[in-house]
Design a protein around this motif. Structure first.
Motif, mmCIF file in Angstrom:
data_model
loop_
_atom_site.group_PDB
_atom_site.id
_atom_site.type_symbol
_atom_site.label_atom_id
_atom_site.label_comp_id
_atom_site.label_asym_id
_atom_site.label_seq_id
_atom_site.Cartn_x
_atom_site.Cartn_y
_atom_site.Cartn_z
ATOM 1 N N LYS A 6 0.812 4.188 -2.828
ATOM 2 C CA LYS A 6 0.543 5.591 -2.495
ATOM 3 C C LYS A 6 1.725 6.486 -2.868
ATOM 4 O O LYS A 6 1.548 7.678 -3.148
ATOM 5 N N ALA A 28 -0.554 -4.479 -5.435
ATOM 6 C CA ALA A 28 -0.938 -4.478 -4.023
ATOM 7 C C ALA A 28 -2.066 -5.478 -3.765
ATOM 8 O O ALA A 28 -2.089 -6.161 -2.731
ATOM 9 N N TYR A 85 -1.647 -0.525 -7.977
ATOM 10 C CA TYR A 85 -2.594 -1.060 -6.996
ATOM 11 C C TYR A 85 -2.907 -2.522 -7.305
ATOM 12 O O TYR A 85 -3.241 -3.300 -6.422
ATOM 13 N N ARG A 114 -2.506 -8.562 -1.270
ATOM 14 C CA ARG A 114 -3.706 -8.668 -0.425
ATOM 15 C C ARG A 114 -4.290 -10.082 -0.479
ATOM 16 O O ARG A 114 -4.768 -10.611 0.531
ATOM 17 N N GLU A 171 0.831 -1.208 0.000
ATOM 18 C CA GLU A 171 0.000 0.000 0.000
ATOM 19 C C GLU A 171 0.863 1.254 0.000
ATOM 20 O O GLU A 171 0.560 2.242 -0.699
#
Length: 494
Positions: free
Chosen positions: A423, A432, A429, A436, A419
């Motif tokens: 950012k 990411a 993402y 996850r 994350e």
């Protein structure tokens, strides 16, 4: 007269010599000595304490008010418990019937009958209608000379005691199964949470992948892979929902209610696993804390008494009966002295030849004793090893949980870093979300391990007797070798 006495003596001698004999018949089984089942090495790394025996209401210590209420509901008027209680009453009634054989019997009766006796037979009547009236009282008693009837009654009492203990065992099994179903419901909810989160992740990943395909960054292979992940996540979510329904239905059935009762059960918290400990001198003490072992010992005791009762049938039997009453014909008074009658009939019986019935009956009782001993031995060995298996499983699960906790911490750290990279504009993402996915898988494995821990803890509680403590009259006499049951005067030839 002088000739008759020697003939009678010879006849009696031949009869006694040729009477049915129980010689050569005996059981072969012997209960296992619990001290021979060594557990010192297998349980060497586990703390031992007498306080490790479960309490009668062991579930209260788990601190779940809903579970306490469900236990109270399940143990009240449950159909499975009603069945067990009915078997107890039937066994107690059978013992009462057997006890009645030890006591004298007294009967009485009276009757008035009208009849026309034929005139063609002057000794019977004169061709006119008449009345026959009678009343009687009878007494009969067979003294229990050799203790066979008392042994049969004691065997029936042993069966009744076994049924009583098995009723307790049914309650212990019910409470354990209810706790395990409760754990399964909590785990199903956790699985549903993870499956729902995975579906959300897969959908978001597919959205980002479609954007990348539309932008020409990725090809349709990645998009189809994303579609497959979404479909798999949907399947897992549906499976988790079905697991919740199945666990609710299982709880409702254990409560003795319909499936709608399960819908009213709130989501449970995960039950904490019990402390890993075993009682001291496990094999010897386990006998008095497990209802199935106590019931098995009662059946061994009952089978031994059955042998004694079967042997008593080979010996002479004495009976005494008496009958007294009054009888009259026509309109006369039946209480007049001439109408009274009575009989007294002592009797002595001795089995001489019965085609092998008595020997085969005794042979069957010996086999039943051996069967009861074998079942007791099997239950004892199984109980000790069951405790060892549960202890090993809990010990392994603790190690697995510790290892998985490290993996879960690493997955969470990886997700945090992913994350931060996204950012900071360093990573995408979509990358990411891939991290996850690994975190969700770790959370799913941890939930499964903790559910296994709770379930295995309940199994250990059940293996240690589930808090059973024998009540008054439920402790069987010490089981001994078959000779202790069968060595008596009944071993002599009749």
């Amino acid at each position: 007269m002088r000739l008759h006495l020697p003939v009678a003596a010879v006849g009696l001698t031949l009869a006694l010599a040729g009477c049915a004999s129980s010689g050569g018949l005996h059981p072969q089984g012997a209960p296992i000595d619990p001290s021979s089942l060594a557990t010192q090495q297998s349980l060497a790394q586990v703390s031992a304490s007498e306080a490790s025996w479960p309490q009668t209401d062991w579930w209260v210590g788990l601190g779940d008010a809903q579970l306490d209420a469900l236990m109270t509901e399940a143990l009240k008027n449950n159909p499975s418990l009603v069945v067990a209680d009915a078997r107890v009453r039937a066994a107690q009634a059978a013992a009462g019937v057997t006890h009645a054989d030890l006591l004298p019997r007294v009967n009485a009766g009276a009757s008035v009958a009208g009849a026309r006796l034929p005139a063609s037979v002057p000794a019977l009547g004169n061709g006119h209608f008449g009345l026959a009236k009678y009343a009687y009282a009878s007494f009969s008693w067979n003294p229990d000379l050799w203790g066979g009837r008392r042994a049969a009654w004691q065997a029936a009492v042993g069966e009744a005691r076994a049924a009583e203990v098995e009723a307790h065992a049914a309650r212990i099994e019910l409470s354990g199964n209810l706790a395990r179903a409760y754990v399964q419901l909590g785990y199903a909810y956790n699985q549903h949470d993870v499956a729902k989160a995975e579906l959300q992740r897969a959908r978001l990943a597919r959205k980002l992948t479609r954007q990348r395909v539309d932008a020409g960054i990725d090809n349709r292979i990645q998009l189809e892979q994303s579609n497959a992940e979404v479909a798999t996540a949907k399947q897992q979510l549906a499976q988790a929902g079905n697991a919740i329904d199945a666990a609710r239905n299982a709880l409702a059935a254990l409560l003795g209610k319909g499936p709608d009762r399960g819908l009213k059960i709130a989501r449970p918290q995960l039950l904490p696993p019990s402390k890993l400990a075993v009682p001291a001198d496990l094999p010897a003490n386990l006998i008095g804390h497990r209802a199935d072992l106590v019931a098995a010992r009662w059946r061994v005791e009952a089978a031994g008494k059955d042998i004694k009762a079967a042997k008593a049938e080979f010996l002479p039997n004495l009976g005494l009966s008496a009958l007294a009453g009054v009888i009259g014909f026509g309109g006369g008074n039946i209480l007049d002295l001439p109408s009274r009658f009575y009989t007294v009939a002592p009797a002595l019986s001795l089995p001489i030849f019965d085609g092998g019935r008595l020997r085969n009956n005794l042979r069957g009782k010996d086999a039943q004793y051996d069967l009861a001993v074998a079942q007791y031995n099997q239950a004892l060995v199984g109980a000790v090893n069951e405790v060892a298996d549960d202890v090993d499983a809990l010990r392994s699960l603790r190690q697995q949980v510790a290892a998985e906790a490290q993996a879960l911490a690493a997955a969470r750290e990886a997700w945090t870093l992913a994350e931060q990279r996204y950012k900071a504009g360093v990573g995408s993402y979509l990358e990411a979300l891939t991290v996850r996915q690994q975190l969700l898988a770790a959370e799913q494995r941890m939930a499964a391990l903790k559910a296994q821990q709770s379930d295995q803890s309940v199994q250990l509680i059940q293996a240690l007797g589930g808090g059973y403590t024998p009540g008054n009259g439920q402790v069987p006499p010490a089981t001994a070798h078959a000779s202790a049951h069968t060595s008596s005067s009944t071993d002599n030839r009749s």
